[in-house]
Design an enzyme around this catalytic site. Structure first.
Site, PDB file in Angstrom:
ATOM      1  N   CYS A   1      33.883  -9.798  -2.846  1.00 43.50           N
ATOM      2  CA  CYS A   1      32.379  -9.502  -3.774  1.00 43.50           C
ATOM      3  C   CYS A   1      33.026  -8.251  -4.301  1.00 43.50           C
ATOM      4  O   CYS A   1      33.562  -8.159  -5.319  1.00 43.50           O
ATOM      5  CB  CYS A   1      31.169  -9.573  -2.939  1.00 43.50           C
ATOM      6  SG  CYS A   1      31.143  -8.910  -1.454  1.00 43.50           S
ATOM      7  N   SER A   2      32.187  -7.234  -4.194  1.00 44.02           N
ATOM      8  CA  SER A   2      32.374  -6.067  -4.750  1.00 44.02           C
ATOM      9  C   SER A   2      31.873  -4.775  -3.964  1.00 44.02           C
ATOM     10  O   SER A   2      31.183  -3.832  -4.788  1.00 44.02           O
ATOM     11  CB  SER A   2      31.440  -5.998  -5.984  1.00 44.02           C
ATOM     12  OG  SER A   2      29.989  -6.347  -5.851  1.00 44.02           O
ATOM     13  N   CYS A   3      31.920  -4.782  -2.732  1.00 41.95           N
ATOM     14  CA  CYS A   3      31.671  -3.582  -1.861  1.00 41.95           C
ATOM     15  C   CYS A   3      32.079  -2.212  -2.469  1.00 41.95           C
ATOM     16  O   CYS A   3      33.546  -2.227  -2.565  1.00 41.95           O
ATOM     17  CB  CYS A   3      32.029  -4.060  -0.528  1.00 41.95           C
ATOM     18  SG  CYS A   3      31.223  -5.607   0.290  1.00 41.95           S
TER      19      CYS A   3
ATOM     20  N   CYS B   1      37.488  -5.361  -2.875  1.00 47.41           N
ATOM     21  CA  CYS B   1      36.944  -6.009  -2.111  1.00 47.41           C
ATOM     22  C   CYS B   1      37.109  -7.439  -2.809  1.00 47.41           C
ATOM     23  O   CYS B   1      36.596  -7.957  -3.826  1.00 47.41           O
ATOM     24  CB  CYS B   1      35.404  -5.818  -2.330  1.00 47.41           C
ATOM     25  SG  CYS B   1      34.238  -7.084  -1.482  1.00 47.41           S
TER      26      CYS B   1
END
Lengths: 99, 217, 112
Positions: B121-123, B118
């Site tokens: 962000c940090s999906c 991702c």
């Protein structure tokens, strides 16, 4: 909401930089702007995160998996010729490619 | 910016950290308690909600995903349901995905290997794998995975021949991705439980293959 | 595609020199702080409450100062962003948070 594109369609990611004009929230990575790809999957319609992020009413936008050639995105990288990258992009960021 | 945070005075005396697992700076430790107390006093959340939410988080870990993958390896019909709707398939195994974003399972084949990241962000499929590892959220991984996926794979000990397509999945929107690794050779007689032991968190992110049975005692 | 001058700080795909750095693969357990922040944000984002949407949290994280974005830990960023949104939405007041922080620090100093 009807999807404008179908699997296999060639598309181009809009080369637009809303970041330069206002405070925005965008889910189209910078390295894909202006890039050519191919529709892989039509994922359905999802509320536009560009509006959700500011608590505005968010219309549903068709979302697609779009496939890119990894080497075309990063020619200086060390990928193999067949390597690909898929990103999930909303329809308003995509333009048709003719010919 | 509120002045009680002293942001102008945040001194970064170490390399940037984008990970978790470090004790917070004093000002953030205090701020967490203040925000939590105020939210509870105002009835926005209850102390019981908060405790239960932490318990729920603690209960989620990659072994849930491993059970899903092992079932897909032994049951072709389940695999088809998993590839069609991963949340529904996880539900069948008692994994609660009700409030989670849509999850898509991606099947690795002898000619295609998926690697999930991702960049924005940090999906991550938290409902099935729990909290992502710190490296998944690091700036280095997010920057590198799209540009140099084979270099990243190599760093994790994974070398793939050029005739295997490496497909990087940038989770930019409403989907979370779960990789279905290839079932290792030499596992024909193994039970579903034994197979689940071969499915690591990293193999479901796609930085490694599933473990070889000979490496497991 | 070269990195564009308008690229936002969180938009990290392919960005150098970060894209040439080694990945720190050290495993970390979550601290109580990490878990608490994750739980508070999860509760506020829950469909039954929808006080903070995940999209809003991302926007607030992207609005942090670069020194915060690149320097704070993952859950420090979440907390800062959630805090900023709670003030923006008038769910918490700046004054009351400040007073509470001061009271917590004072109590801690007394007991230490």
């Amino acid at each position: 909401m009807t999807a404008r594109f179908a699997p296999g369609d060639p598309v181009r990611v809009r080369e637009d930089w809303p970041e330069a004009k206002a405070k925005v929230h965008i889910r189209t990575p910078h390295f894909l702007r202006g890039a050519r790809g191919t529709i892989e999957t039509v994922l359905g319609a999802y509320p536009n995160p560009e509006d959700l992020a500011f608590s505005r009413p968010a219309a549903a936008k068709p979302l697609y998996q779009v496939r890119f050639a990894q080497r075309a995105l990063f020619p200086e990288g060390k990928g193999a010729a067949s390597d690909t990258l898929i990103a999930d992009l909303y329809e308003h960021w995509l333009e048709p490619v003719h010919g | 910016m509120a002045e009680y945070h002293h942001h102008d005075h945040v001194h970064l005396d170490h390399a940037p950290i984008s990970d978790h697992g470090h004790e917070p700076r004093a000002e953030y430790r205090v701020l967490e308690r203040a925000v939590r107390e105020l939210l509870i006093e105002k009835g926005v959340v209850t102390a019981e909600d908060w405790r239960r939410q932490i318990e729920l988080m603690d209960s989620r870990n990659p072994s849930m995903g491993a059970r899903v993958i092992a079932r897909a390896w032994v049951d072709p019909a389940f695999k088809q349901r998993l590839l069609a709707d991963a949340k529904k398939a996880a539900d069948e195994l008692g994994i609660d995905t009700a409030n989670a974003p849509r999850v898509m399972a991606l099947e690795n084949t002898p000619t295609r290997h998926h690697l999930v990241t991702c960049t924005l962000c940090s999906c991550y499929p938290k409902a099935i794998l729990g909290i992502p590892p710190a490296w998944y959220k690091s700036e280095a991984y997010r920057a590198r995975a799209v540009k140099d996926p084979r270099g990243v794979l190599k760093e994790f000990g994974t070398e793939l021949p050029d005739n295997v397509e490496v497909r990087v999945m940038d989770s930019t929107a409403d989907l979370r991705y779960l990789v279905v690794p290839l079932r290792p050779a030499g596992t024909d007689g193994m039970t579903e439980e034994q197979l689940a032991d071969l499915v690591t968190r990293d193999s479901m992110i796609g930085v490694t293959a599933a473990r070889n049975p000979t490496s497991v005692s | 595609m070269a990195t564009h001058k308008h690229r936002a700080m969180h938009d990290l795909g392919g960005v150098e020199p970060t894209a040439s750095q080694a990945i720190d693969r050290t495993e970390h357990e979550l601290t109580q702080f990490d878990k608490s922040v994750d739980a508070l944000v999860g509760l506020m984002a829950h469909p039954s409450r929808r006080i903070i949407r995940v999209d809003e949290l991302r926007r607030a994280i992207e609005s942090l100062q670069p020194v915060q974005y690149h320097g704070l830990s993952y859950y420090e960023k979440w907390l800062q962003a959630a805090h900023d949104l709670l003030l923006e939405k008038d769910i918490l007041g700046e004054e009351e948070v400040m007073l509470r922080c001061a009271a917590i620090r004072e109590a801690e100093e007394k007991s230490s």
